[in-house]
Structures are given as C-alpha cells and as structure tokens.
Design a protein around this motif. Structure first.
Motif, PDB file in Angstrom:
ATOM      1  N   SER A 150     -13.387  13.401  -0.597  1.00 14.61           N
ATOM      2  CA  SER A 150     -13.232  11.977  -0.288  1.00 14.61           C
ATOM      3  C   SER A 150     -11.770  11.572  -0.416  1.00 14.61           C
ATOM      4  CB  SER A 150     -14.070  11.125  -1.231  1.00 14.61           C
ATOM      5  OG  SER A 150     -15.438  11.371  -1.017  1.00 14.61           O
ATOM      6  N   ALA A 151     -11.120  12.057  -1.458  1.00 12.62           N
ATOM      7  CA  ALA A 151      -9.706  11.738  -1.659  1.00 12.62           C
ATOM      8  C   ALA A 151      -8.883  12.327  -0.516  1.00 12.62           C
ATOM      9  CB  ALA A 151      -9.230  12.284  -2.995  1.00 12.62           C
ATOM     10  N   LEU A 156      -6.751   9.906   6.446  1.00 12.78           N
ATOM     11  CA  LEU A 156      -6.887   8.641   7.167  1.00 12.78           C
ATOM     12  C   LEU A 156      -5.622   7.780   7.018  1.00 12.78           C
ATOM     13  CD1 LEU A 156      -8.650   6.763   8.830  1.00 12.78           C
ATOM     14  CD2 LEU A 156      -9.630   5.893   6.706  1.00 12.78           C
ATOM     15  N   ALA A 157      -5.054   7.739   5.818  1.00 14.92           N
ATOM     16  CA  ALA A 157      -3.842   6.954   5.583  1.00 14.92           C
ATOM     17  C   ALA A 157      -2.680   7.522   6.390  1.00 14.92           C
ATOM     18  CB  ALA A 157      -3.513   6.935   4.092  1.00 14.92           C
TER      19      ALA A 157
END
Length: 93
Positions: A5-6, A12-13
């Motif tokens: 998830s991280a 995504l960032a």
C-alpha cells in the motif's frame, strides 16, 4: 499500512507529480505559442501602420504638389488678365 500500500501510494504520488510536470510543460508551450502569435500580430499591425502612414504622406505630398501647380497656374492667369485689362484701358484712351 502494508508495504504494498505504501509503495502504491509512492508510485501514485510520483505519477501525479509527473503529470503535473507535463501539465506545466504543456502550459509553458502554449504560453510561448501565444506570445509568438501576439508578437507576429503586433509586428503585422506595426507594418500595416507604417505602410498606411507612408501612403498618407505620399498622398499629402502629391496634394501639396497639385495645389502648388494650381496656384502657379492661377497666378499666371491673373497676370495675363491684369495685362489684358491694362491693355484694354490703354486702347480706350
């Protein structure tokens, strides 16, 4: 938060940051294009204004020349008329 998830959030960032860079690059390119178009239009307008001014000056110069010729012709005619009038007065005496 799990590692995956991280990692997904980091990916995504980074993707969003890359998109922003692309957007900024596109905006800059559009701005440059717009500036170039405005410069071209401004130069065209200046060129047209210079040409109009040149034509107006030439027309003015031609009008002045025409007026000079008309005045000279009128002065010559007035001289002829005056001479004729003097001659007529002399003949009557």
């Amino acid at each position: 938060m799990s590692k995956s998830s991280a990692f997904a959030i980091v990916v995504l960032a980074l993707f969003m940051q890359g998109c922003r860079r692309d957007d900024v690059r596109e905006m800059r390119q559009e701005m440059r294009k717009t500036q170039q178009e405005v410069r071209r239009e401004l130069e065209d307008t200046r060129r047209e204004a210079r040409e109009s001014l040149r034509k107006a000056k030439e027309e003015m110069r031609q009008s002045v020349e025409d007026a000079k010729h008309e005045l000279r012709d009128a002065a010559r005619q007035a001289d002829r008329d005056l001479k004729k009038a003097r001659d007529d007065i002399r003949e009557r005496r």
